[in-house]
Scaffold this motif. Sequence first.
Motif, PDB file in Angstrom:
ATOM      1  N   LYS A 166      59.859  30.385  -0.412  1.00  0.00           N
ATOM      2  CA  LYS A 166      59.112  31.285   0.477  1.00  0.00           C
ATOM      3  C   LYS A 166      57.743  31.640  -0.081  1.00  0.00           C
ATOM      4  CE  LYS A 166      59.454  35.609   2.999  1.00  0.00           C
ATOM      5  NZ  LYS A 166      60.357  36.653   3.502  1.00  0.00           N
ATOM      6  N   LYS A 167      57.667  31.912  -1.363  1.00  0.00           N
ATOM      7  CA  LYS A 167      56.403  32.378  -1.955  1.00  0.00           C
ATOM      8  C   LYS A 167      55.414  31.249  -2.205  1.00  0.00           C
ATOM      9  CE  LYS A 167      58.414  36.437  -4.115  1.00  0.00           C
ATOM     10  NZ  LYS A 167      58.736  37.122  -5.382  1.00  0.00           N
ATOM     11  N   GLN A 168      55.871  30.007  -2.200  1.00  0.00           N
ATOM     12  CA  GLN A 168      54.995  28.875  -2.502  1.00  0.00           C
ATOM     13  C   GLN A 168      54.491  28.138  -1.263  1.00  0.00           C
ATOM     14  OE1 GLN A 168      58.324  28.661  -4.258  1.00  0.00           O
ATOM     15  NE2 GLN A 168      57.394  30.164  -5.601  1.00  0.00           N
ATOM     16  N   THR A 169      55.041  28.449  -0.088  1.00  0.00           N
ATOM     17  CA  THR A 169      54.764  27.635   1.095  1.00  0.00           C
ATOM     18  C   THR A 169      54.536  28.478   2.346  1.00  0.00           C
ATOM     19  OG1 THR A 169      57.115  27.472   1.660  1.00  0.00           O
ATOM     20  CG2 THR A 169      56.217  25.744   0.232  1.00  0.00           C
ATOM     21  N   PHE A 170      54.051  27.803   3.390  1.00  0.00           N
ATOM     22  CA  PHE A 170      54.138  28.342   4.751  1.00  0.00           C
ATOM     23  C   PHE A 170      54.474  27.182   5.681  1.00  0.00           C
ATOM     24  CE2 PHE A 170      49.611  27.315   4.283  1.00  0.00           C
ATOM     25  CZ  PHE A 170      49.269  26.720   5.492  1.00  0.00           C
ATOM     26  N   ARG A 171      54.901  27.517   6.910  1.00  0.00           N
ATOM     27  CA  ARG A 171      55.433  26.493   7.812  1.00  0.00           C
ATOM     28  C   ARG A 171      54.646  26.437   9.117  1.00  0.00           C
ATOM     29  NH1 ARG A 171      61.100  28.684   8.706  1.00  0.00           N
ATOM     30  NH2 ARG A 171      60.007  30.626   8.303  1.00  0.00           N
ATOM     31  N   VAL A 172      54.451  25.212   9.599  1.00  0.00           N
ATOM     32  CA  VAL A 172      53.810  24.978  10.895  1.00  0.00           C
ATOM     33  C   VAL A 172      54.716  24.054  11.692  1.00  0.00           C
ATOM     34  CG1 VAL A 172      51.786  24.101  12.108  1.00  0.00           C
ATOM     35  CG2 VAL A 172      51.503  25.198   9.868  1.00  0.00           C
ATOM     36  N   GLY A 173      55.202  24.544  12.826  1.00  0.00           N
ATOM     37  CA  GLY A 173      56.063  23.751  13.681  1.00  0.00           C
ATOM     38  C   GLY A 173      55.256  22.865  14.618  1.00  0.00           C
ATOM     39  N   THR A 174      55.759  21.658  14.850  1.00  0.00           N
ATOM     40  CA  THR A 174      55.135  20.730  15.809  1.00  0.00           C
ATOM     41  C   THR A 174      56.213  20.248  16.768  1.00  0.00           C
ATOM     42  OG1 THR A 174      55.482  18.913  14.242  1.00  0.00           O
ATOM     43  CG2 THR A 174      53.331  19.968  14.228  1.00  0.00           C
ATOM     44  N   MET A 175      56.978  21.188  17.283  1.00  0.00           N
ATOM     45  CA  MET A 175      58.164  20.834  18.053  1.00  0.00           C
ATOM     46  C   MET A 175      57.919  20.878  19.558  1.00  0.00           C
ATOM     47  SD  MET A 175      60.952  22.954  15.867  1.00  0.00           S
ATOM     48  CE  MET A 175      60.734  23.054  14.104  1.00  0.00           C
ATOM     49  N   GLY A 176      58.871  20.267  20.262  1.00  0.00           N
ATOM     50  CA  GLY A 176      58.956  20.413  21.701  1.00  0.00           C
ATOM     51  C   GLY A 176      57.786  19.840  22.466  1.00  0.00           C
ATOM     52  N   ASP A 177      57.108  20.703  23.218  1.00  0.00           N
ATOM     53  CA  ASP A 177      56.065  20.270  24.138  1.00  0.00           C
ATOM     54  C   ASP A 177      54.666  20.248  23.522  1.00  0.00           C
ATOM     55  OD1 ASP A 177      57.938  19.990  26.169  1.00  0.00           O
ATOM     56  OD2 ASP A 177      57.717  22.060  26.837  1.00  0.00           O
ATOM     57  N   LEU A 178      54.544  20.584  22.257  1.00  0.00           N
ATOM     58  CA  LEU A 178      53.223  20.579  21.626  1.00  0.00           C
ATOM     59  C   LEU A 178      52.633  19.165  21.612  1.00  0.00           C
ATOM     60  CD1 LEU A 178      53.807  22.985  18.617  1.00  0.00           C
ATOM     61  CD2 LEU A 178      52.462  23.443  20.673  1.00  0.00           C
ATOM     62  N   THR A 179      51.310  19.102  21.559  1.00  0.00           N
ATOM     63  CA  THR A 179      50.605  17.818  21.577  1.00  0.00           C
ATOM     64  C   THR A 179      49.666  17.717  20.380  1.00  0.00           C
ATOM     65  OG1 THR A 179      48.710  18.654  22.813  1.00  0.00           O
ATOM     66  CG2 THR A 179      50.613  17.889  24.118  1.00  0.00           C
ATOM     67  N   PRO A 180      49.206  16.522  20.048  1.00  0.00           N
ATOM     68  CA  PRO A 180      48.198  16.385  18.989  1.00  0.00           C
ATOM     69  C   PRO A 180      46.956  17.242  19.258  1.00  0.00           C
ATOM     70  CG  PRO A 180      49.177  14.263  19.433  1.00  0.00           C
ATOM     71  CD  PRO A 180      49.712  15.200  20.481  1.00  0.00           C
ATOM     72  N   ALA A 181      46.567  17.384  20.526  1.00  0.00           N
ATOM     73  CA  ALA A 181      45.410  18.231  20.842  1.00  0.00           C
ATOM     74  C   ALA A 181      45.665  19.677  20.438  1.00  0.00           C
ATOM     75  CB  ALA A 181      45.094  18.149  22.336  1.00  0.00           C
ATOM     76  N   ASP A 182      46.893  20.160  20.648  1.00  0.00           N
ATOM     77  CA  ASP A 182      47.249  21.522  20.223  1.00  0.00           C
ATOM     78  C   ASP A 182      47.111  21.661  18.709  1.00  0.00           C
ATOM     79  OD1 ASP A 182      48.023  22.340  22.836  1.00  0.00           O
ATOM     80  OD2 ASP A 182      50.023  21.489  22.546  1.00  0.00           O
ATOM     81  N   ILE A 183      47.564  20.654  17.977  1.00  0.00           N
ATOM     82  CA  ILE A 183      47.528  20.722  16.511  1.00  0.00           C
ATOM     83  C   ILE A 183      46.096  20.620  15.999  1.00  0.00           C
ATOM     84  CG2 ILE A 183      48.340  19.642  14.373  1.00  0.00           C
ATOM     85  CD1 ILE A 183      50.452  21.249  16.089  1.00  0.00           C
TER      86      ILE A 183
END
Length: 199
Positions: A166-183
């Motif tokens: 937890k203290k060393q990282t953070f998370r980014v989800g790329t799930m479901g309906d997301l698109t490369p443009a969103d990212i």
Amino acid sequence: MIDAVTSMFAMDLDWKRTQPDSVVFGSQKDLALPPGLAFVVVSPEFMKKSESMENKGFYTDFVKLKEKNDENYALTTPPVSIMFGLDYQLDKMLKEGMAARYRRHREMGDLLRAWAKEKLEGIFPEEGYQSDSLAVIKKGDLDFDAFHKVIKSRGYEISNGYGDIKKQTFRVGTMGDLTPADIRSLIGVMDEALEEVKQ
């Protein structure tokens, strides 16, 4: 038994090669639905083993679940609204095609892996074990709270690390309906946030 909760419908898990006894996943990740549906796929061998097991519990008594399923009877009150959502999402998947869906998720994962390598300390899991639906980014000495505050102010949401890292990282989800443009848009905001927290 494979926990495919974040990878099912986002990555080609190559079932012919892996030949799992059981696969478990839920509705709230790559199906882009609210939580409330759990899915378990079991092999004939797994089902046979289940027949002779004692103290299986309620939700893991696959023999009883299959018996009731064959009768078209739910053991618990089903979340009907989510089931309608599931029907909608499965139709969308068929229209997109699974190969295209896997490519879309791979592109989003690649975008975040490249960004994490260039701007921070890369992705937590070693190469070959990285997900295309969840980037666990090593943050180094980045003040995540300040970073996240800027991102939220721009209308985006990411999450801090989890469990032992937890203290060393953070998370980014790329799930479901997301698109490369969103990212790409999120990456632009994360770049701005990095600049702001450095000042």
